[in-house]
Write an enzyme that holds these catalytic residues in place. Structure first.
Site, PDB file in Angstrom:
ATOM      1  N   LYS A 290      26.592   9.991  61.385  1.00  8.46           N
ATOM      2  CA  LYS A 290      25.583  10.857  60.794  1.00  8.46           C
ATOM      3  C   LYS A 290      25.191  10.282  59.440  1.00  8.46           C
ATOM      4  CE  LYS A 290      24.523  15.624  59.892  1.00  8.46           C
ATOM      5  NZ  LYS A 290      25.020  16.994  60.013  1.00  8.46           N
TER       6      LYS A 290
ATOM      7  N   LYS B 215      24.366  14.741  50.168  1.00  5.41           N
ATOM      8  CA  LYS B 215      25.533  14.652  51.041  1.00  5.41           C
ATOM      9  C   LYS B 215      26.064  13.222  51.145  1.00  5.41           C
ATOM     10  CE  LYS B 215      24.209  18.836  53.545  1.00  5.41           C
ATOM     11  NZ  LYS B 215      24.187  19.545  54.844  1.00  5.41           N
TER      12      LYS B 215
ATOM     13  N   GLU C 120      33.266   4.424  62.273  1.00  3.26           N
ATOM     14  CA  GLU C 120      33.311   5.885  62.412  1.00  3.26           C
ATOM     15  C   GLU C 120      33.453   6.271  63.889  1.00  3.26           C
ATOM     16  OE1 GLU C 120      33.559   8.484  60.718  1.00  3.26           O
ATOM     17  OE2 GLU C 120      32.895   8.098  58.662  1.00  3.26           O
TER      18      GLU C 120
ATOM     19  N   TYR D  20      14.232  19.134  69.828  1.00  7.00           N
ATOM     20  CA  TYR D  20      13.502  20.406  69.809  1.00  7.00           C
ATOM     21  C   TYR D  20      12.355  20.378  70.811  1.00  7.00           C
ATOM     22  CZ  TYR D  20      16.253  20.726  65.563  1.00  7.00           C
ATOM     23  OH  TYR D  20      17.306  20.738  64.691  1.00  7.00           O
TER      24      TYR D  20
ATOM     25  N   LYS E 131      22.786  10.146  64.607  1.00  9.85           N
ATOM     26  CA  LYS E 131      21.838  11.086  64.011  1.00  9.85           C
ATOM     27  C   LYS E 131      21.408  10.609  62.639  1.00  9.85           C
ATOM     28  CE  LYS E 131      21.764  15.859  62.424  1.00  9.85           C
ATOM     29  NZ  LYS E 131      22.498  17.091  62.299  1.00  9.85           N
TER      30      LYS E 131
ATOM     31  N   ARG F 265      16.812  22.275  57.176  1.00 11.53           N
ATOM     32  CA  ARG F 265      17.411  23.066  56.102  1.00 11.53           C
ATOM     33  C   ARG F 265      16.607  24.325  55.830  1.00 11.53           C
ATOM     34  NH1 ARG F 265      19.601  17.924  52.529  1.00 11.53           N
ATOM     35  NH2 ARG F 265      20.986  17.179  54.191  1.00 11.53           N
TER      36      ARG F 265
HETATM   37  C1  PBG Z   1      24.647  19.852  58.887  1.00 14.63           C
HETATM   38  C2  PBG Z   1      23.563  19.691  59.878  1.00 14.63           C
HETATM   39  C3  PBG Z   1      22.396  18.959  59.653  1.00 14.63           C
HETATM   40  C4  PBG Z   1      21.619  19.078  60.789  1.00 14.63           C
HETATM   41  C5  PBG Z   1      22.333  19.838  61.725  1.00 14.63           C
HETATM   42  N1  PBG Z   1      23.544  20.214  61.134  1.00 14.63           N
HETATM   43  C6  PBG Z   1      22.025  18.115  58.487  1.00 14.63           C
HETATM   44  C7  PBG Z   1      21.929  18.700  57.159  1.00 14.63           C
HETATM   45  O1  PBG Z   1      21.409  19.815  56.952  1.00 14.63           O
HETATM   46  O2  PBG Z   1      22.373  18.000  56.243  1.00 14.63           O
HETATM   47  C8  PBG Z   1      20.268  18.466  60.932  1.00 14.63           C
HETATM   48  C9  PBG Z   1      19.496  18.789  62.157  1.00 14.63           C
HETATM   49  C10 PBG Z   1      18.059  18.469  62.058  1.00 14.63           C
HETATM   50  O3  PBG Z   1      17.559  17.973  61.034  1.00 14.63           O
HETATM   51  O4  PBG Z   1      17.373  18.726  63.050  1.00 14.63           O
HETATM   52  N2  PBG Z   1      25.905  20.058  59.401  1.00 14.63           N
END
Ligand code: PBG
Length: 333
Positions: A202, A225, A241, A321, A256, A212
């Site tokens: 990730k 992050k 990883e 999505y 991702k 978000r």
């Molecule tokens: C965090 C999380 C993220 C996504 C899903 N779970 C990233 C984040 O907010 O830092 C991103 C999914 C997306 O952008 O579609 N655990």
């Protein structure tokens, strides 16, 4: 003018491209509904939706409507859905303690879907960010995301999610050692059949912005992050990883975001030959939808092209999505 046959040595690549039937005959990758995982956003309440402003066409759903979505997914042939909660602000705190509530929103949704639509696979995200008041994926102490304490909490949360009916636990936090800790905790609680899909790779990406807003962490997140997600500049680190997560017990691995990291997907698939998934994240979705809304390109063709790209790169499936749209188009032919 040189003779083209002399240049090409009489090889004519266009021969196989002449007809629809011959293009189909030489096609290397195909996309089917079986390749799709549908991420959905959940809110409290009943029979209510909320549009996600940054994601045109995506809505947050109450539990009853999430059950309807699961039913729709089954009808479309989509094997699994992934649920993400947007909980009220007052339930969020420094440690994300609501994740340890057996009856939290995400667990109630799993129970409801399991009861009503048992044939769909339920994937739950184990990460603290929708539950913390600061939007980080871990417990924040003195400005540091503390690893081991977070892992302990995630392992407990994973067991609660399994009890609620999750079939696959998907840790998206990138803490060290969380896959092993979750595997042990699940096994000890009698859930040795519950699988783990690791967000193994990730990246600290800017493409998560719209998500978000969807889970309500956008305004909360302090800092970034980068101390726990991978630097987008790195590829060897992604392999390390992935290797660690597989050693610790991951059944499936994920890369991702998706489209900007097709090189990583290919390396992971070639190196480990395990079930490999991409998350076509919110920013990828919104980017495409913005272009579609502006009339820059054809919606179906451009989205299907991205699906094909994931398959070509080595994916066994894609969290997207677009899942219901894609499955619908495939069904219509
Ligand atoms: C965090 C999380 C993220 C996504 C899903 N779970 C990233 C984040 O907010 O830092 C991103 C999914 C997306 O952008 O579609 N655990």
């Amino acid at each position: 003018m040189p003779n083209v046959d002399e240049i090409t040595g009489r090889r004519r690549m266009r021969r196989n491209r002449r007809f629809d039937w011959s293009r189909r005959l030489v096609r290397e990758t195909i996309v089917t509904a079986d390749d799709l995982i549908w991420p959905i956003f959940i809110i409290e309440g009943e029979n209510r939706t909320e549009p996600v402003g940054a994601m045109p066409g995506v809505e947050r759903l109450t539990t009853d409507l999430a059950v309807d979505a699961a039913r729709r997914a089954v009808a479309l042939g989509i094997p699994a859905i992934a649920t993400f909660p947007n909980i009220p602000l007052e339930q969020r705190d420094e440690t994300g303690s609501e994740i340890l509530n057996p009856d939290n929103l995400i667990n109630r949704v799993s129970r409801a879907i399991k009861a009503e639509v048992p044939e769909i696979g339920i994937i739950t995200d184990v990460a603290l960010d929708p539950f913390t008041s600061h939007g980080h994926d871990g417990i924040l102490r003195d400005g540091i995301i503390v690893n081991d304490e977070t892992v302990e909490q995630l392992a407990k949360a994973a067991v609660l999610q399994a009890q609620a009916g999750a079939d696959i636990i998907a840790p998206s936090d990138m803490m060290d050692g969380r896959i092993g800790a979750i595997r042990i905790a699940l096994d000890e609680a009698g859930f040795s059949d519950v699988a783990i899909m690791s967000y193994a790779t990730k990246y600290a990406s800017a493409f998560y912005g719209p998500y978000r807003e969807a889970v309500g962490t956008g305004g909360l997140l302090k800092g970034d992050k980068k101390t726990y997600y991978i630097d987008p500049a790195n590829t060897d680190e992604a392999l390390r990883e992935t290797e660690l997560d597989l050693e610790e017990g991951a059944d499936m691995v994920m890369v991702k975001p998706g489209m900007p990291y097709l090189d990583i997907i290919r390396r992971v698939k070639d190196t480990f030959a395990v079930p490999t998934y991409a998350y076509q994240v919110s920013g990828e979705y919104s980017m495409i939808m913005a272009g579609v809304e502006k009339g820059f390109f054809d919606e179906i063709r451009v989205i299907m092209e991205t699906m094909g790209a994931f398959k070509r790169a080595g994916c066994d499936g894609v969290l997207t999505y677009f899942a219901p749209k894609v499955a619908g188009w495939l069904k219509e032919g």
